[in-house]
Scaffold this motif. Structure first.
Motif, PDB file in Angstrom:
ATOM      1  N   LEU A 219      -8.152 -36.185  29.415  1.00  0.00           N
ATOM      2  CA  LEU A 219      -7.644 -36.741  30.442  1.00  0.00           C
ATOM      3  C   LEU A 219      -6.449 -37.709  29.942  1.00  0.00           C
ATOM      4  CD1 LEU A 219     -11.392 -38.255  31.726  1.00  0.00           C
ATOM      5  CD2 LEU A 219      -9.531 -37.149  33.359  1.00  0.00           C
ATOM      6  N   VAL A 220      -5.421 -37.480  30.646  1.00  0.00           N
ATOM      7  CA  VAL A 220      -4.106 -38.305  30.320  1.00  0.00           C
ATOM      8  C   VAL A 220      -3.876 -38.943  31.539  1.00  0.00           C
ATOM      9  CG1 VAL A 220      -3.585 -36.640  28.449  1.00  0.00           C
ATOM     10  CG2 VAL A 220      -2.729 -36.292  30.739  1.00  0.00           C
ATOM     11  N   TRP A 221      -2.817 -40.079  31.332  1.00  0.00           N
ATOM     12  CA  TRP A 221      -2.488 -41.126  32.451  1.00  0.00           C
ATOM     13  C   TRP A 221      -1.279 -40.415  33.275  1.00  0.00           C
ATOM     14  CZ3 TRP A 221       0.157 -46.242  32.603  1.00  0.00           C
ATOM     15  CH2 TRP A 221       1.283 -46.090  31.860  1.00  0.00           C
TER      16      TRP A 221
ATOM     17  N   PRO B 241      -5.846 -41.323  35.838  1.00  0.00           N
ATOM     18  CA  PRO B 241      -6.155 -40.316  34.763  1.00  0.00           C
ATOM     19  C   PRO B 241      -6.346 -38.907  35.201  1.00  0.00           C
ATOM     20  CG  PRO B 241      -7.485 -42.171  34.527  1.00  0.00           C
ATOM     21  CD  PRO B 241      -6.848 -42.289  36.029  1.00  0.00           C
ATOM     22  N   ILE B 242      -5.699 -37.746  34.624  1.00  0.00           N
ATOM     23  CA  ILE B 242      -5.659 -36.565  35.141  1.00  0.00           C
ATOM     24  C   ILE B 242      -6.188 -35.530  34.244  1.00  0.00           C
ATOM     25  CG2 ILE B 242      -4.375 -36.750  37.161  1.00  0.00           C
ATOM     26  CD1 ILE B 242      -2.037 -35.435  35.591  1.00  0.00           C
ATOM     27  N   LEU B 243      -7.049 -34.528  34.550  1.00  0.00           N
ATOM     28  CA  LEU B 243      -7.409 -33.388  33.794  1.00  0.00           C
ATOM     29  C   LEU B 243      -6.559 -32.233  34.034  1.00  0.00           C
ATOM     30  CD1 LEU B 243      -9.710 -33.538  31.515  1.00  0.00           C
ATOM     31  CD2 LEU B 243     -11.373 -32.997  33.264  1.00  0.00           C
ATOM     32  N   GLY B 244      -5.711 -31.779  33.430  1.00  0.00           N
ATOM     33  CA  GLY B 244      -4.853 -30.600  33.865  1.00  0.00           C
ATOM     34  C   GLY B 244      -5.670 -29.239  33.468  1.00  0.00           C
TER      35      GLY B 244
ATOM     36  N   THR C  76      -4.231 -42.477  23.928  1.00  0.00           N
ATOM     37  CA  THR C  76      -3.408 -41.205  24.340  1.00  0.00           C
ATOM     38  C   THR C  76      -4.135 -40.198  25.155  1.00  0.00           C
ATOM     39  OG1 THR C  76      -3.988 -40.610  22.056  1.00  0.00           O
ATOM     40  CG2 THR C  76      -1.980 -41.599  22.106  1.00  0.00           C
ATOM     41  N   GLY C  77      -5.582 -40.425  25.072  1.00  0.00           N
ATOM     42  CA  GLY C  77      -6.319 -39.608  26.053  1.00  0.00           C
ATOM     43  C   GLY C  77      -7.845 -39.822  25.930  1.00  0.00           C
ATOM     44  N   VAL C  78      -8.420 -39.203  26.915  1.00  0.00           N
ATOM     45  CA  VAL C  78      -9.969 -39.471  26.878  1.00  0.00           C
ATOM     46  C   VAL C  78     -10.519 -38.057  27.180  1.00  0.00           C
ATOM     47  CG1 VAL C  78     -11.870 -40.704  27.939  1.00  0.00           C
ATOM     48  CG2 VAL C  78      -9.778 -41.618  27.933  1.00  0.00           C
ATOM     49  N   VAL C  79     -11.325 -37.762  26.120  1.00  0.00           N
ATOM     50  CA  VAL C  79     -12.043 -36.334  26.216  1.00  0.00           C
ATOM     51  C   VAL C  79     -13.429 -36.707  26.588  1.00  0.00           C
ATOM     52  CG1 VAL C  79     -12.949 -34.272  24.698  1.00  0.00           C
ATOM     53  CG2 VAL C  79     -10.771 -35.806  23.975  1.00  0.00           C
ATOM     54  N   PRO C  80     -13.710 -36.161  27.920  1.00  0.00           N
ATOM     55  CA  PRO C  80     -15.232 -36.482  28.627  1.00  0.00           C
ATOM     56  C   PRO C  80     -15.978 -35.290  27.904  1.00  0.00           C
ATOM     57  CG  PRO C  80     -13.640 -35.303  30.085  1.00  0.00           C
ATOM     58  CD  PRO C  80     -12.920 -35.549  28.912  1.00  0.00           C
ATOM     59  N   VAL C  81     -17.152 -35.727  27.592  1.00  0.00           N
ATOM     60  CA  VAL C  81     -18.095 -34.535  26.747  1.00  0.00           C
ATOM     61  C   VAL C  81     -19.710 -34.952  27.475  1.00  0.00           C
ATOM     62  CG1 VAL C  81     -17.032 -34.149  24.735  1.00  0.00           C
ATOM     63  CG2 VAL C  81     -18.761 -35.888  24.628  1.00  0.00           C
ATOM     64  N   GLU C  82     -20.461 -33.887  27.490  1.00  0.00           N
ATOM     65  CA  GLU C  82     -21.689 -34.009  27.843  1.00  0.00           C
ATOM     66  C   GLU C  82     -22.619 -34.877  27.253  1.00  0.00           C
ATOM     67  OE1 GLU C  82     -23.153 -30.898  30.357  1.00  0.00           O
ATOM     68  OE2 GLU C  82     -24.898 -32.001  30.909  1.00  0.00           O
ATOM     69  N   THR C  83     -22.893 -34.616  26.069  1.00  0.00           N
ATOM     70  CA  THR C  83     -23.828 -35.311  25.346  1.00  0.00           C
ATOM     71  C   THR C  83     -23.635 -36.048  24.077  1.00  0.00           C
ATOM     72  OG1 THR C  83     -24.439 -33.400  23.518  1.00  0.00           O
ATOM     73  CG2 THR C  83     -25.548 -33.348  25.553  1.00  0.00           C
ATOM     74  N   VAL C  84     -24.444 -36.854  23.399  1.00  0.00           N
ATOM     75  CA  VAL C  84     -24.010 -37.881  22.236  1.00  0.00           C
ATOM     76  C   VAL C  84     -23.834 -36.861  21.047  1.00  0.00           C
ATOM     77  CG1 VAL C  84     -25.174 -39.391  20.841  1.00  0.00           C
ATOM     78  CG2 VAL C  84     -25.532 -39.716  23.158  1.00  0.00           C
ATOM     79  N   GLU C  85     -24.664 -35.645  21.111  1.00  0.00           N
ATOM     80  CA  GLU C  85     -24.167 -34.932  19.884  1.00  0.00           C
ATOM     81  C   GLU C  85     -22.813 -34.105  20.249  1.00  0.00           C
ATOM     82  OE1 GLU C  85     -27.009 -34.727  21.759  1.00  0.00           O
ATOM     83  OE2 GLU C  85     -28.129 -36.170  20.303  1.00  0.00           O
ATOM     84  N   ASP C  86     -22.440 -33.768  21.233  1.00  0.00           N
ATOM     85  CA  ASP C  86     -21.034 -33.097  21.658  1.00  0.00           C
ATOM     86  C   ASP C  86     -20.225 -34.347  21.143  1.00  0.00           C
ATOM     87  OD1 ASP C  86     -22.429 -30.983  22.628  1.00  0.00           O
ATOM     88  OD2 ASP C  86     -21.837 -31.746  24.780  1.00  0.00           O
ATOM     89  N   ALA C  87     -20.435 -35.501  21.385  1.00  0.00           N
ATOM     90  CA  ALA C  87     -19.354 -36.379  21.247  1.00  0.00           C
ATOM     91  C   ALA C  87     -19.055 -36.652  19.775  1.00  0.00           C
ATOM     92  CB  ALA C  87     -19.709 -37.830  21.634  1.00  0.00           C
ATOM     93  N   ARG C  88     -20.256 -36.559  18.917  1.00  0.00           N
ATOM     94  CA  ARG C  88     -20.174 -36.871  17.508  1.00  0.00           C
ATOM     95  C   ARG C  88     -19.560 -35.595  16.796  1.00  0.00           C
ATOM     96  NH1 ARG C  88     -26.088 -39.045  17.563  1.00  0.00           N
ATOM     97  NH2 ARG C  88     -25.467 -41.354  17.291  1.00  0.00           N
ATOM     98  N   ALA C  89     -19.624 -34.406  17.462  1.00  0.00           N
ATOM     99  CA  ALA C  89     -19.087 -33.136  16.670  1.00  0.00           C
ATOM    100  C   ALA C  89     -17.685 -33.266  17.192  1.00  0.00           C
ATOM    101  CB  ALA C  89     -19.677 -31.775  17.545  1.00  0.00           C
ATOM    102  N   ARG C  90     -17.295 -33.662  18.422  1.00  0.00           N
ATOM    103  CA  ARG C  90     -15.839 -33.647  18.883  1.00  0.00           C
ATOM    104  C   ARG C  90     -15.168 -34.632  18.010  1.00  0.00           C
ATOM    105  NH1 ARG C  90     -13.776 -31.308  23.322  1.00  0.00           N
ATOM    106  NH2 ARG C  90     -11.641 -31.579  22.102  1.00  0.00           N
ATOM    107  N   LYS C  91     -15.795 -35.698  17.751  1.00  0.00           N
ATOM    108  CA  LYS C  91     -14.912 -36.735  16.824  1.00  0.00           C
ATOM    109  C   LYS C  91     -14.835 -36.198  15.542  1.00  0.00           C
ATOM    110  CE  LYS C  91     -15.067 -41.184  14.572  1.00  0.00           C
ATOM    111  NZ  LYS C  91     -15.056 -42.549  14.610  1.00  0.00           N
ATOM    112  N   ALA C  92     -15.756 -35.395  14.904  1.00  0.00           N
ATOM    113  CA  ALA C  92     -15.496 -34.782  13.557  1.00  0.00           C
ATOM    114  C   ALA C  92     -14.537 -33.792  13.673  1.00  0.00           C
ATOM    115  CB  ALA C  92     -16.891 -34.262  13.235  1.00  0.00           C
TER     116      ALA C  92
END
Ligand code: MLT
Length: 244
Positions: free
Chosen positions: A239-241, A230-233, A45-61
């Protein structure tokens, strides 16, 4: 006035002041672009690009347990991630209906650097025709942003930017090319018609093959297998398709 087409060779070389009003195509052929395009094409349904591994874990949470964590450092998934950065992992069974938080060494940094543009899309060889059509339909300058590798240009990204430039100029001969776009176009015309040679000449492709990811290289170095763009509005972090 004819528009300008520019090519930037690394995520670090992006000049934010150059981007407002322009459309950006972000290119990380091996492998982030191809993985994002594949994930959305297979129903994420979407891909959220983030910079760091820590950011990624925080976004998932923050997003909740249905979210998948994906990405790589030195080519492998960080500890506890659900998926790496192989386009072949983003199967319909794994990704359909899921939001994916993605962090990669260069590709997701290039995407975040592109944010000041009026519109941002993801391009690779697999969606080159559709990505060029997306850019052509927009007004304003077009900036092709290559992810590169740790601050250095990547042959496969520059060649893909060049192939896209060639497609854009064929449709719009009056467009002005910067010297970087002209140089990329020449590479693109050489390699776009011989992607097997690009696989042999690209250092990143050879490194991936040594690590056992040669199958990914074959998937990524294939032309026009999908029309997913994929576009980032503006103001959106996911990102959605856009299918063409
Ligand atoms: C990156 O962002 O540097 C790449 O996508 C690396 C890779 O997984 O091949």
């Amino acid at each position: 006035m004819p528009r300008t087409i520019d090519v930037v060779l690394t995520a670090d070389a992006v000049l934010p002041a150059r981007l407002p009003g322009a459309s950006a195509l972000v290119i990380d052929v091996l492998r982030a672009s191809t993985s994002i395009i594949t994930a959305l094409g297979n129903g994420a349904t979407g891909v959220v690009p983030v910079e760091t591994v820590e950011d990624a874990r925080a976004r998932k949470a923050a997003l909740g347990s249905g979210t998948l964590l994906a990405g790589e450092r030195r080519g492998d998934p960080p500890e506890g991630f659900d998926l790496g950065n192989s386009p072949r992992e983003f199967t319909p069974e794994r990704v359909r209906g899921r939001t994916i938080v993605l962090t990669t060494s260069n590709g997701t940094r290039a995407l975040l650097a592109a944010r000041p543009a009026a519109a941002v899309a993801v391009a690779g060889f697999v969606n080159a025709g559709a990505a060029a059509a997306w850019a052509r339909e927009r007004s304003g300058d077009i900036v092709l942003i290559c992810a590169g590798a740790l601050g250095k240009p990547s042959l496969e990204d520059q060649a893909c930017a060049g192939w896209l430039t060639a497609l854009l100029v064929t449709a719009e001969p009056a467009a002005t090319l910067t010297p970087a776009a002209e140089e990329a176009r020449d590479l693109g015309l050489t390699y776009g018609k011989d992607l097997e040679r690009l696989g042999r000449d690209s250092r990143h492709a050879r490194q991936l093959a040594v690590k056992g990811h040669g199958g990914d290289v074959a998937v990524c170095l294939t032309l026009d297998t999908t029309t997913v763009v994929p576009i980032l509005g503006p103001g959106v972090d996911k990102l959605v398709w856009a299918s063409r």
